[in-house]
Design a protein around this motif. Structure first.
Motif, PDB file in Angstrom:
ATOM      1  N   PRO A 112       0.815  -1.220   0.000  1.00  0.00           N
ATOM      2  CA  PRO A 112       0.000   0.000   0.000  1.00  0.00           C
ATOM      3  C   PRO A 112       0.847   1.268   0.000  1.00  0.00           C
ATOM      4  N   GLU A 113       2.047   1.184   0.540  1.00  0.00           N
ATOM      5  CA  GLU A 113       2.917   2.355   0.620  1.00  0.00           C
ATOM      6  C   GLU A 113       3.436   2.774  -0.753  1.00  0.00           C
ATOM      7  N   LEU A 114       3.676   1.810  -1.649  1.00  0.00           N
ATOM      8  CA  LEU A 114       4.256   2.136  -2.953  1.00  0.00           C
ATOM      9  C   LEU A 114       3.280   2.020  -4.110  1.00  0.00           C
ATOM     10  N   SER A 115       2.219   1.245  -3.957  1.00  0.00           N
ATOM     11  CA  SER A 115       1.323   0.997  -5.081  1.00  0.00           C
ATOM     12  C   SER A 115       0.581   2.249  -5.548  1.00  0.00           C
ATOM     13  N   GLU A 116       0.521   3.268  -4.699  1.00  0.00           N
ATOM     14  CA  GLU A 116      -0.181   4.492  -5.096  1.00  0.00           C
ATOM     15  C   GLU A 116       0.604   5.313  -6.108  1.00  0.00           C
ATOM     16  N   TYR A 117       1.882   5.001  -6.331  1.00  0.00           N
ATOM     17  CA  TYR A 117       2.712   5.763  -7.254  1.00  0.00           C
ATOM     18  C   TYR A 117       2.906   5.003  -8.564  1.00  0.00           C
ATOM     19  N   ALA A 118       2.540   5.623  -9.657  1.00  0.00           N
ATOM     20  CA  ALA A 118       2.810   5.043 -10.975  1.00  0.00           C
ATOM     21  C   ALA A 118       4.276   5.322 -11.327  1.00  0.00           C
ATOM     22  N   ALA A 119       4.780   4.608 -12.315  1.00  0.00           N
ATOM     23  CA  ALA A 119       6.165   4.813 -12.754  1.00  0.00           C
ATOM     24  C   ALA A 119       6.366   6.292 -13.086  1.00  0.00           C
ATOM     25  N   GLY A 120       7.457   6.855 -12.565  1.00  0.00           N
ATOM     26  CA  GLY A 120       7.796   8.244 -12.836  1.00  0.00           C
ATOM     27  C   GLY A 120       7.159   9.258 -11.910  1.00  0.00           C
ATOM     28  N   GLU A 121       6.250   8.852 -11.034  1.00  0.00           N
ATOM     29  CA  GLU A 121       5.587   9.794 -10.130  1.00  0.00           C
ATOM     30  C   GLU A 121       6.369  10.072  -8.854  1.00  0.00           C
ATOM     31  N   ALA A 122       7.307   9.198  -8.512  1.00  0.00           N
ATOM     32  CA  ALA A 122       8.049   9.359  -7.259  1.00  0.00           C
ATOM     33  C   ALA A 122       9.462   8.827  -7.436  1.00  0.00           C
TER      34      ALA A 122
END
Length: 131
Positions: A112-122
């Motif tokens: 849940p901590e990383l799945s909210e970010y798409a490639a290139g968003e973070a």
């Protein structure tokens, strides 16, 4: 309160079914910081480090992150990951190194901590826990 602290800086509160443990920091009886983490095999992921403005520079953030590292080290975790959109320099100061998203295991990316970010968003970072 914890939820208000996270909302104030637009960070998500862990969901009811997320495997996230939250640590809190207090100074003078007041809640001044928090950080969450989740464990995924031999890896962990940091979730939402927050320190109130009045406590910045007092070592609260460092103490919270060190607390997570010590707790997960005792559980056999070897790497701690995070994704950030604006605190790369701070986490680099704490020993985290930038990594490519492709280097992060699929189980960790699905957290849940990383799945909210798409490639290139973070920016993704990793701290290797010394043995």
């Amino acid at each position: 309160d914890l939820a208000g602290m996270l909302r104030a800086v637009d960070l998500p509160l862990p969901g009811e079914h997320d495997q996230v443990t939250m640590l809190k920091a207090y100074l003078g009886g007041e809640l001044v910081g928090c950080v969450g983490y989740g464990c995924y095999g031999d890896s962990a992921v940091l979730h939402s480090l927050v320190v109130v403005r009045e406590a910045k520079g007092e070592g609260v953030g460092r103490a919270l992150v060190e607390g997570v590292v010590e707790r997960v080290r005792r559980l056999g975790v070897r790497r701690v990951y995070l994704a950030t959109t604006d605190t790369t320099r701070y986490f680099a100061y704490l020993g985290f190194l930038p990594i490519e998203r492709a280097a992060v295991t699929s189980a960790v990316l699905a957290s849940p901590e990383l799945s909210e970010y798409a490639a290139g968003e973070a920016s993704h970072m990793c701290y290797e826990i010394p043995e």
